[in-house]
Design a protein around this motif. Structure first.
Motif, PDB file in Angstrom:
ATOM      1  N   ALA A 192       0.099 -58.729  78.266  1.00  0.00           N
ATOM      2  CA  ALA A 192      -0.730 -58.254  77.155  1.00  0.00           C
ATOM      3  C   ALA A 192      -1.052 -56.768  77.273  1.00  0.00           C
ATOM      4  N   LYS A 193      -0.827 -56.172  78.433  1.00  0.00           N
ATOM      5  CA  LYS A 193      -1.066 -54.741  78.615  1.00  0.00           C
ATOM      6  C   LYS A 193       0.001 -53.887  77.929  1.00  0.00           C
ATOM      7  N   CYS A 194       1.120 -54.489  77.550  1.00  0.00           N
ATOM      8  CA  CYS A 194       2.207 -53.752  76.905  1.00  0.00           C
ATOM      9  C   CYS A 194       2.066 -53.843  75.394  1.00  0.00           C
ATOM     10  N   GLN A 195       1.982 -52.708  74.754  1.00  0.00           N
ATOM     11  CA  GLN A 195       1.848 -52.661  73.304  1.00  0.00           C
ATOM     12  C   GLN A 195       3.231 -52.712  72.680  1.00  0.00           C
ATOM     13  N   MET A 196       3.787 -53.911  72.582  1.00  0.00           N
ATOM     14  CA  MET A 196       5.126 -54.094  72.066  1.00  0.00           C
ATOM     15  C   MET A 196       5.098 -54.257  70.551  1.00  0.00           C
ATOM     16  N   LYS A 197       6.188 -53.837  69.908  1.00  0.00           N
ATOM     17  CA  LYS A 197       6.337 -54.055  68.479  1.00  0.00           C
ATOM     18  C   LYS A 197       6.873 -55.466  68.250  1.00  0.00           C
ATOM     19  N   GLY A 198       6.325 -56.147  67.263  1.00  0.00           N
ATOM     20  CA  GLY A 198       6.820 -57.473  66.939  1.00  0.00           C
ATOM     21  C   GLY A 198       6.185 -58.545  67.808  1.00  0.00           C
ATOM     22  N   PRO A 199       6.570 -59.802  67.586  1.00  0.00           N
ATOM     23  CA  PRO A 199       5.999 -60.925  68.328  1.00  0.00           C
ATOM     24  C   PRO A 199       6.448 -60.935  69.789  1.00  0.00           C
ATOM     25  N   MET A 200       5.630 -61.526  70.661  1.00  0.00           N
ATOM     26  CA  MET A 200       5.959 -61.654  72.075  1.00  0.00           C
ATOM     27  C   MET A 200       6.709 -62.958  72.280  1.00  0.00           C
ATOM     28  N   ASN A 201       8.026 -62.900  72.222  1.00  0.00           N
ATOM     29  CA  ASN A 201       8.856 -64.089  72.354  1.00  0.00           C
ATOM     30  C   ASN A 201       8.821 -64.620  73.788  1.00  0.00           C
ATOM     31  N   PHE A 202       8.843 -65.948  73.915  1.00  0.00           N
ATOM     32  CA  PHE A 202       8.830 -66.599  75.223  1.00  0.00           C
ATOM     33  C   PHE A 202      10.097 -66.224  75.990  1.00  0.00           C
ATOM     34  N   GLU A 203       9.937 -65.676  77.206  1.00  0.00           N
ATOM     35  CA  GLU A 203      11.083 -65.165  77.961  1.00  0.00           C
ATOM     36  C   GLU A 203      10.750 -65.113  79.449  1.00  0.00           C
TER      37      GLU A 203
ATOM     38  N   LYS B  17      -5.648 -53.452  92.524  1.00  0.00           N
ATOM     39  CA  LYS B  17      -6.836 -53.031  91.792  1.00  0.00           C
ATOM     40  C   LYS B  17      -6.605 -53.044  90.290  1.00  0.00           C
ATOM     41  N   GLU B  18      -5.433 -52.565  89.872  1.00  0.00           N
ATOM     42  CA  GLU B  18      -5.159 -52.448  88.439  1.00  0.00           C
ATOM     43  C   GLU B  18      -3.656 -52.470  88.206  1.00  0.00           C
ATOM     44  N   THR B  19      -3.245 -52.995  87.072  1.00  0.00           N
ATOM     45  CA  THR B  19      -1.827 -53.008  86.687  1.00  0.00           C
ATOM     46  C   THR B  19      -1.667 -52.301  85.337  1.00  0.00           C
ATOM     47  N   THR B  20      -0.665 -51.413  85.271  1.00  0.00           N
ATOM     48  CA  THR B  20      -0.400 -50.626  84.071  1.00  0.00           C
ATOM     49  C   THR B  20       1.011 -50.903  83.579  1.00  0.00           C
ATOM     50  N   CYS B  21       1.167 -51.048  82.279  1.00  0.00           N
ATOM     51  CA  CYS B  21       2.485 -51.248  81.680  1.00  0.00           C
ATOM     52  C   CYS B  21       3.130 -49.889  81.430  1.00  0.00           C
ATOM     53  N   LEU B  22       4.318 -49.678  81.979  1.00  0.00           N
ATOM     54  CA  LEU B  22       5.015 -48.394  81.843  1.00  0.00           C
ATOM     55  C   LEU B  22       5.907 -48.448  80.599  1.00  0.00           C
ATOM     56  N   TYR B  23       5.258 -48.390  79.453  1.00  0.00           N
ATOM     57  CA  TYR B  23       6.000 -48.530  78.202  1.00  0.00           C
ATOM     58  C   TYR B  23       5.245 -47.841  77.073  1.00  0.00           C
ATOM     59  N   SER B  24       5.966 -47.047  76.274  1.00  0.00           N
ATOM     60  CA  SER B  24       5.432 -46.405  75.075  1.00  0.00           C
ATOM     61  C   SER B  24       6.319 -46.801  73.902  1.00  0.00           C
ATOM     62  N   ALA B  25       5.796 -47.595  73.004  1.00  0.00           N
ATOM     63  CA  ALA B  25       6.606 -48.154  71.927  1.00  0.00           C
ATOM     64  C   ALA B  25       7.222 -47.079  71.041  1.00  0.00           C
ATOM     65  N   GLN B  26       6.525 -45.964  70.852  1.00  0.00           N
ATOM     66  CA  GLN B  26       7.019 -44.970  69.895  1.00  0.00           C
ATOM     67  C   GLN B  26       8.246 -44.227  70.391  1.00  0.00           C
ATOM     68  N   PHE B  27       8.535 -44.261  71.688  1.00  0.00           N
ATOM     69  CA  PHE B  27       9.673 -43.524  72.237  1.00  0.00           C
ATOM     70  C   PHE B  27      10.884 -44.407  72.535  1.00  0.00           C
ATOM     71  N   ASN B  28      10.801 -45.696  72.254  1.00  0.00           N
ATOM     72  CA  ASN B  28      11.878 -46.613  72.632  1.00  0.00           C
ATOM     73  C   ASN B  28      12.525 -47.231  71.409  1.00  0.00           C
ATOM     74  N   LYS B  29      13.844 -47.084  71.347  1.00  0.00           N
ATOM     75  CA  LYS B  29      14.634 -47.601  70.235  1.00  0.00           C
ATOM     76  C   LYS B  29      15.813 -48.402  70.801  1.00  0.00           C
ATOM     77  N   PRO B  30      16.432 -49.260  69.995  1.00  0.00           N
ATOM     78  CA  PRO B  30      17.585 -50.025  70.493  1.00  0.00           C
ATOM     79  C   PRO B  30      18.708 -49.151  71.031  1.00  0.00           C
ATOM     80  N   TYR B  31      18.911 -47.962  70.481  1.00  0.00           N
ATOM     81  CA  TYR B  31      20.001 -47.086  70.909  1.00  0.00           C
ATOM     82  C   TYR B  31      19.592 -46.136  72.027  1.00  0.00           C
ATOM     83  N   GLU B  32      18.302 -46.041  72.343  1.00  0.00           N
ATOM     84  CA  GLU B  32      17.848 -45.169  73.431  1.00  0.00           C
ATOM     85  C   GLU B  32      16.478 -45.643  73.875  1.00  0.00           C
ATOM     86  N   CYS B  33      16.383 -46.086  75.120  1.00  0.00           N
ATOM     87  CA  CYS B  33      15.126 -46.663  75.605  1.00  0.00           C
ATOM     88  C   CYS B  33      14.821 -46.119  76.996  1.00  0.00           C
ATOM     89  N   PRO B  34      14.055 -45.023  77.090  1.00  0.00           N
ATOM     90  CA  PRO B  34      13.746 -44.456  78.405  1.00  0.00           C
ATOM     91  C   PRO B  34      12.926 -45.379  79.305  1.00  0.00           C
TER      92      PRO B  34
END
Length: 384
Positions: free
Chosen positions: A53-64, A106-123
């Motif tokens: 839930a710490k990751c701000q993903m676009k779209g639904p969180m599919n079971f995986e 102590k804390e867990t952080t999601c290393l993901y920024s939705a605005q910079f990740n696309k299907p053709y390029e995902c840093p």
């Protein structure tokens, strides 16, 4: 007892803790192998995975399910990084704190920024479902040297690159969207797999050990070592060198009969570790006790396959000799005194190119990446 196959292990020495990754979980154990805590990394989309839930993903969180392909400590900070196969290979940063001589997350952080990740390029897409090796290097920021096995389906969607160098952003919400990388050309992604077995760093370089076909035309497999420069953030100084481990029997006659056992080339690496040798071994392999030596467990593979047969051998390669062999190959490629036609190699990454002394018309500098073959650089174990 683990609930499934152990996928990764890493130690945290300040608190004598051990992190063990299995599918959907990372266990933290003490030195007595008692479980202190558990981080649930999957299934993605389930109520059990609190860190999802710490990751701000676009779209639904599919079971995986999450296979934890990367588990590595930061060399400077008290951080553990984990990267799994769910959501195209994104990572988490787990901040560790010592309380009463016991390590706690102590804390867990999601290393993901939705605005910079696309299907053709995902840093922020790091881990490949087919396997990933990662070395983290501190250079005023944390740099991830990543090598991943890819095929066409993986490469076409949020592709983790074959080899890349990525900088963790100071905001800790992912990786810089501009990074250098290499990826197997699309026409070879399903026919030329590169299996990354081991990774490590020493002084100015990061190294990856691979098992791959000898070239695009051959079906037989062999082992290579890849070297990347820590001093440069691009891949112009990418180097590959063949590693050859073989038994050569010393022939002699016994009871009047000729004994000629078969020489064996152990061509596919199974496991490896880089460490300093003992005094006796250092003397035998012409190394110093302070030198780093690469030890590899090699197997003879089945014909035209990377699948190992039952026999194996251990070979030792002083790292100084590996680096010298690479330097010698580069000198041969760049020297105007050498007139033999010499290809740069790596045709699965780049189109056919020759060394500069062969009249390379591309205008590329001599430092451009190259695959080197050193027939003299082999580790031999003789049996009486």
């Amino acid at each position: 007892m683990a609930e499934g196959n152990i996928q990764n292990i890493v130690t945290y020495e300040p608190a004598d803790a051990i992190f063990v990754a299995v599918r959907n979980k990372i266990y933290m154990l003490n030195s007595n192998l008692v479980i202190l805590s558990t981080v649930v990394t999957g299934p993605w989309g389930s109520d059990q995975c609190k860190i999802c839930a710490k990751c701000q993903m676009k779209g639904p969180m599919n079971f995986e399910d999450t296979d934890n392909k990367v588990l590595v400590m930061d060399p400077f900070e008290h951080w553990l990084y984990s990267c799994g196969t769910s959501q195209h290979g994104i990572c988490f940063l787990h901040e560790i704190e010592i309380q009463s001589n016991i390590a706690v997350i102590k804390e867990t952080t999601c290393l993901y920024s939705a605005q910079f990740n696309k299907p053709y390029e995902c840093p922020d897409c790091i881990a490949s479902a087919l396997g990933t090796r990662t070395v983290v290097v501190d250079k005023s920021a944390s740099y991830f040297y990543v090598a991943s096995t890819v095929n066409r389906s993986i490469a076409e969607t949020y592709s983790p690159k074959s080899v890349s160098i990525r900088r963790l952003k100071s905001t800790r919400d992912g990786f810089d969207h501009s990074f250098h990388h290499l990826t197997v050309l699309p026409e070879y992604q399903d026919t030329y797999p590169i299996n990354y077995v081991y990774s490590f760093n020493d002084q100015h370089f990061v190294y990856f050990l691979t098992v791959q076909r000898e070239n695009l035309s051959f079906k037989s497999y062999h082992t290579r070592i890849v070297r990347l420069s820590i001093e440069d953030n691009d891949l112009q100084k990418y180097r590959e060198l063949n590693l050859d481990c073989r038994f050569e029997y010393k022939r002699r006659r016994r009871r009047g009969l000729a004994v000629n056992p078969r020489d064996v080339a152990f061509n596919v690496l199974q496991a490896a570790h880089a460490t300093k040798p003992g005094s006796k071994l250092a003397q035998e392999i012409s190394a110093r006790e302070t030198d780093l030596v690469l030890f590899g467990v090699f197997a003879e593979s089945h014909v035209d396959s990377m699948m190992p047969q039952k026999n194996s051998a251990v070979c030792a390669f002083p790292l100084s000799m590996i680096n010298q062999a690479i330097d010698n190959g580069m000198n041969k490629c760049c020297s105007s005194n050498v007139h033999d036609k010499m290809l740069r190699g790596l045709m699965f990454y780049q189109h056919t190119e020759y060394c500069p002394h062969n009249g390379d018309k591309t205008g590329m500098h001599c430092e451009t990446m190259i695959h080197l073959v050193s027939k003299q650089f082999i580790s031999k174990l003789g049996i009486q």
